[in-house]
Scaffold this motif. Structure first.
Motif, PDB file in Angstrom:
ATOM      1  N   PRO A  85       0.808  -1.219   0.000  1.00 45.66           N
ATOM      2  CA  PRO A  85       0.000   0.000   0.000  1.00 45.66           C
ATOM      3  C   PRO A  85       0.839   1.266   0.000  1.00 45.66           C
ATOM      4  O   PRO A  85       1.890   1.326   0.653  1.00 45.66           O
ATOM      5  N   ALA A  86       0.379   2.274  -0.736  1.00 46.86           N
ATOM      6  CA  ALA A  86       1.065   3.563  -0.750  1.00 46.86           C
ATOM      7  C   ALA A  86       1.018   4.199   0.630  1.00 46.86           C
ATOM      8  O   ALA A  86       1.968   4.846   1.069  1.00 46.86           O
ATOM      9  N   VAL A  87      -0.103   4.013   1.328  1.00 45.05           N
ATOM     10  CA  VAL A  87      -0.260   4.467   2.709  1.00 45.05           C
ATOM     11  C   VAL A  87      -0.549   3.239   3.553  1.00 45.05           C
ATOM     12  O   VAL A  87      -1.636   2.678   3.501  1.00 45.05           O
ATOM     13  N   ASP A  88       0.445   2.813   4.309  1.00 44.56           N
ATOM     14  CA  ASP A  88       0.320   1.608   5.127  1.00 44.56           C
ATOM     15  C   ASP A  88      -0.073   2.026   6.543  1.00 44.56           C
ATOM     16  O   ASP A  88       0.687   2.694   7.233  1.00 44.56           O
ATOM     17  N   ILE A  89      -1.280   1.641   6.950  1.00 42.10           N
ATOM     18  CA  ILE A  89      -1.756   2.064   8.273  1.00 42.10           C
ATOM     19  C   ILE A  89      -1.375   1.081   9.367  1.00 42.10           C
ATOM     20  O   ILE A  89      -1.569   1.354  10.546  1.00 42.10           O
ATOM     21  N   SER A  90      -0.836  -0.077   9.015  1.00 45.25           N
ATOM     22  CA  SER A  90      -0.522  -1.106  10.011  1.00 45.25           C
ATOM     23  C   SER A  90       0.847  -0.886  10.639  1.00 45.25           C
ATOM     24  O   SER A  90       1.836  -0.607   9.940  1.00 45.25           O
ATOM     25  N   ALA A  91       0.919  -1.018  11.959  1.00 42.04           N
ATOM     26  CA  ALA A  91       2.211  -0.967  12.649  1.00 42.04           C
ATOM     27  C   ALA A  91       3.048  -2.171  12.232  1.00 42.04           C
ATOM     28  O   ALA A  91       2.515  -3.258  11.992  1.00 42.04           O
ATOM     29  N   ALA A  92       4.358  -1.982  12.156  1.00 43.30           N
ATOM     30  CA  ALA A  92       5.243  -3.058  11.717  1.00 43.30           C
ATOM     31  C   ALA A  92       5.136  -4.284  12.625  1.00 43.30           C
ATOM     32  O   ALA A  92       5.099  -5.425  12.148  1.00 43.30           O
ATOM     33  N   ASP A  93       5.063  -4.071  13.941  1.00 47.36           N
ATOM     34  CA  ASP A  93       4.950  -5.198  14.869  1.00 47.36           C
ATOM     35  C   ASP A  93       3.650  -5.962  14.662  1.00 47.36           C
ATOM     36  O   ASP A  93       3.613  -7.195  14.737  1.00 47.36           O
ATOM     37  N   ASN A  94       2.585  -5.219  14.395  1.00 45.87           N
ATOM     38  CA  ASN A  94       1.300  -5.876  14.169  1.00 45.87           C
ATOM     39  C   ASN A  94       1.324  -6.675  12.872  1.00 45.87           C
ATOM     40  O   ASN A  94       0.798  -7.792  12.800  1.00 45.87           O
ATOM     41  N   ARG A  95       1.955  -6.127  11.851  1.00 46.36           N
ATOM     42  CA  ARG A  95       2.055  -6.851  10.583  1.00 46.36           C
ATOM     43  C   ARG A  95       2.877  -8.129  10.764  1.00 46.36           C
ATOM     44  O   ARG A  95       2.541  -9.186  10.222  1.00 46.36           O
ATOM     45  N   ASP A  96       3.959  -8.046  11.544  1.00 48.99           N
ATOM     46  CA  ASP A  96       4.766  -9.238  11.806  1.00 48.99           C
ATOM     47  C   ASP A  96       3.964 -10.296  12.555  1.00 48.99           C
ATOM     48  O   ASP A  96       4.070 -11.499  12.262  1.00 48.99           O
ATOM     49  N   LEU A  97       3.169  -9.859  13.522  1.00 45.60           N
ATOM     50  CA  LEU A  97       2.371 -10.799  14.294  1.00 45.60           C
ATOM     51  C   LEU A  97       1.340 -11.497  13.409  1.00 45.60           C
ATOM     52  O   LEU A  97       1.104 -12.703  13.540  1.00 45.60           O
ATOM     53  N   MET A 126      -9.851   5.044  14.797  1.00 44.44           N
ATOM     54  CA  MET A 126      -9.083   5.791  13.800  1.00 44.44           C
ATOM     55  C   MET A 126      -9.721   7.137  13.511  1.00 44.44           C
ATOM     56  O   MET A 126      -9.046   8.171  13.472  1.00 44.44           O
ATOM     57  N   ARG A 127     -11.048   7.152  13.320  1.00 41.21           N
ATOM     58  CA  ARG A 127     -11.676   8.430  12.976  1.00 41.21           C
ATOM     59  C   ARG A 127     -11.812   9.355  14.175  1.00 41.21           C
ATOM     60  O   ARG A 127     -12.074  10.551  14.018  1.00 41.21           O
ATOM     61  N   ASN A 128     -11.612   8.813  15.383  1.00 41.44           N
ATOM     62  CA  ASN A 128     -11.567   9.656  16.574  1.00 41.44           C
ATOM     63  C   ASN A 128     -10.153  10.112  16.911  1.00 41.44           C
ATOM     64  O   ASN A 128      -9.940  10.828  17.884  1.00 41.44           O
ATOM     65  N   GLY A 129      -9.181   9.658  16.114  1.00 41.74           N
ATOM     66  CA  GLY A 129      -7.803  10.063  16.345  1.00 41.74           C
ATOM     67  C   GLY A 129      -7.135   9.354  17.507  1.00 41.74           C
ATOM     68  O   GLY A 129      -6.155   9.852  18.068  1.00 41.74           O
ATOM     69  N   GLU A 130      -7.637   8.173  17.871  1.00 44.71           N
ATOM     70  CA  GLU A 130      -7.091   7.431  19.015  1.00 44.71           C
ATOM     71  C   GLU A 130      -5.893   6.572  18.598  1.00 44.71           C
ATOM     72  O   GLU A 130      -5.870   6.011  17.509  1.00 44.71           O
ATOM     73  N   ALA A 131      -4.913   6.463  19.489  1.00 39.25           N
ATOM     74  CA  ALA A 131      -3.767   5.595  19.238  1.00 39.25           C
ATOM     75  C   ALA A 131      -4.173   4.143  19.458  1.00 39.25           C
ATOM     76  O   ALA A 131      -5.032   3.837  20.279  1.00 39.25           O
ATOM     77  N   ASP A 132      -3.575   3.251  18.716  1.00 42.41           N
ATOM     78  CA  ASP A 132      -3.847   1.824  18.852  1.00 42.41           C
ATOM     79  C   ASP A 132      -2.584   1.075  18.459  1.00 42.41           C
ATOM     80  O   ASP A 132      -1.925   1.441  17.479  1.00 42.41           O
ATOM     81  N   TYR A 133      -2.228   0.047  19.226  1.00 44.52           N
ATOM     82  CA  TYR A 133      -0.979  -0.673  18.962  1.00 44.52           C
ATOM     83  C   TYR A 133      -0.955  -1.288  17.566  1.00 44.52           C
ATOM     84  O   TYR A 133       0.110  -1.567  17.012  1.00 44.52           O
ATOM     85  N   ARG A 134      -2.129  -1.485  16.958  1.00 48.06           N
ATOM     86  CA  ARG A 134      -2.186  -2.098  15.632  1.00 48.06           C
ATOM     87  C   ARG A 134      -1.881  -1.109  14.516  1.00 48.06           C
ATOM     88  O   ARG A 134      -1.610  -1.514  13.375  1.00 48.06           O
ATOM     89  N   LEU A 135      -1.907   0.171  14.821  1.00 50.87           N
ATOM     90  CA  LEU A 135      -1.788   1.203  13.805  1.00 50.87           C
ATOM     91  C   LEU A 135      -0.395   1.823  13.779  1.00 50.87           C
ATOM     92  O   LEU A 135       0.244   1.995  14.816  1.00 50.87           O
ATOM     93  N   ALA A 136       0.043   2.172  12.579  1.00 55.08           N
ATOM     94  CA  ALA A 136       1.322   2.856  12.423  1.00 55.08           C
ATOM     95  C   ALA A 136       1.254   4.231  13.084  1.00 55.08           C
ATOM     96  O   ALA A 136       0.182   4.834  13.206  1.00 55.08           O
ATOM     97  N   GLU A 137       2.394   4.718  13.511  1.00 52.76           N
ATOM     98  CA  GLU A 137       2.454   6.022  14.158  1.00 52.76           C
ATOM     99  C   GLU A 137       1.931   7.105  13.218  1.00 52.76           C
ATOM    100  O   GLU A 137       2.276   7.144  12.033  1.00 52.76           O
ATOM    101  N   GLY A 138       1.089   7.969  13.724  1.00 51.59           N
ATOM    102  CA  GLY A 138       0.570   9.075  12.929  1.00 51.59           C
ATOM    103  C   GLY A 138      -0.736   8.794  12.211  1.00 51.59           C
ATOM    104  O   GLY A 138      -1.346   9.714  11.663  1.00 51.59           O
ATOM    105  N   VAL A 139      -1.186   7.538  12.224  1.00 51.78           N
ATOM    106  CA  VAL A 139      -2.431   7.216  11.522  1.00 51.78           C
ATOM    107  C   VAL A 139      -3.612   7.975  12.120  1.00 51.78           C
ATOM    108  O   VAL A 139      -4.514   8.414  11.400  1.00 51.78           O
ATOM    109  N   GLY A 140      -3.587   8.155  13.445  1.00 52.65           N
ATOM    110  CA  GLY A 140      -4.686   8.856  14.102  1.00 52.65           C
ATOM    111  C   GLY A 140      -4.832  10.303  13.663  1.00 52.65           C
ATOM    112  O   GLY A 140      -5.892  10.906  13.871  1.00 52.65           O
ATOM    113  N   SER A 141      -3.798  10.868  13.061  1.00 49.52           N
ATOM    114  CA  SER A 141      -3.877  12.258  12.617  1.00 49.52           C
ATOM    115  C   SER A 141      -4.345  12.388  11.170  1.00 49.52           C
ATOM    116  O   SER A 141      -4.542  13.505  10.678  1.00 49.52           O
TER     117      SER A 141
END
Length: 249
Positions: A85-97, A126-141
């Protein structure tokens, strides 16, 4: 007189135009923690509930910049099948898991992920801008209006699809194949609060874009952009502006 709603579905089967009454939801913000790594989770039988699973809608949420490569390929690819994906929303650790945890005999990452509800808990966050361990940094913004929702049905996914009754990378999640379920859905999805909103629907390998029936967008500007892309690549799916799918909750 047509019974089709603005989302391209029979109005009686549209969860938005003919909403079911949900149970009261606890809106308390709770901290999210990554699941402990454990032995891979495999498919196990769970007592099913009779529903029309074939007609149930499924929802794939992606950034609009990812749409052009999907249309060029004519399909959505799983991570294992080469999705980049051009914009990858998944955190690397989550993708590895997800590459380690098994859904049956293959990794979760070998599936194209969908939600079973347009207000899935992860998407709400995501649409509330909340952090989540599954998401890449900055996705909430990233503004929710920068995403599109690709809608199809369980029937279009084929019998090899798998239902995960929670976060597919969580070792406590249980998996059930559609073949095993015999046209039903896992009981946990019906019995536990917010289970449907937590569930994932996994399609092995790839999912043809031709099987997408509707593209949901946040505003007219994105609709015009998406329609242009669809026409360029020879597709004619309905593109609907539906702000409630993209608003903060």
């Amino acid at each position: 007189m047509t019974t089709e709603c603005i989302h391209g579905l029979d109005i009686a089967r549209c969860d938005v135009c003919s909403p079911r009454t949900p149970p009261p939801q606890d809106r308390t913000v709770k901290p999210r923690r990554a699941p402990a790594r454990s032995r891979p989770t495999t498919i196990s039988a769970t007592k099913p509930v009779a529903v029309d699973a074939g007609a149930r809608r499924i929802f794939h949420i992606t950034h609009r910049r990812n749409l052009a490569p999907i249309l060029e390929a004519g399909r959505m690819l799983s991570d294992a099948a080469g999705a980049r994906p051009a914009v990858d929303i998944s955190a690397a650790d989550n993708r590895d898991l997800r590459r380690e945890v098994l859904a049956g005999s293959v990794p979760v990452a070998a599936h194209v992920p969908f939600f079973l509800a347009p207000n899935a808990i992860l998407w709400d966050g995501m649409r509330n801008g909340e952090a989540d361990y599954r998401l890449a940094e900055g996705v909430g913004s990233i503004p929710a209006s920068d995403f599109v929702i690709l809608v199809s049905t369980v029937r279009a996914a084929g019998e090899s699809a798998v239902v995960a009754d929670g976060d597919a990378a969580d070792p406590t999640t249980r998996f059930s194949s559609l073949t095993e379920l015999g046209g039903r859905m896992p009981r946990r999805i019906h019995d536990e609060e917010d289970a449907l909103r937590s569930a994932e629907f996994l399609v092995p390998g790839e999912f043809p874009f031709a099987a997408v029936t509707l593209v949901g967008v946040a505003n007219d500007k994105v609709r015009a952009e998406v329609r242009t892309l669809l026409e360029k690549h020879g597709f004619a799916q309905k593109v609907s502006v539906y702000p409630p799918w993209f608003q903060r909750v």
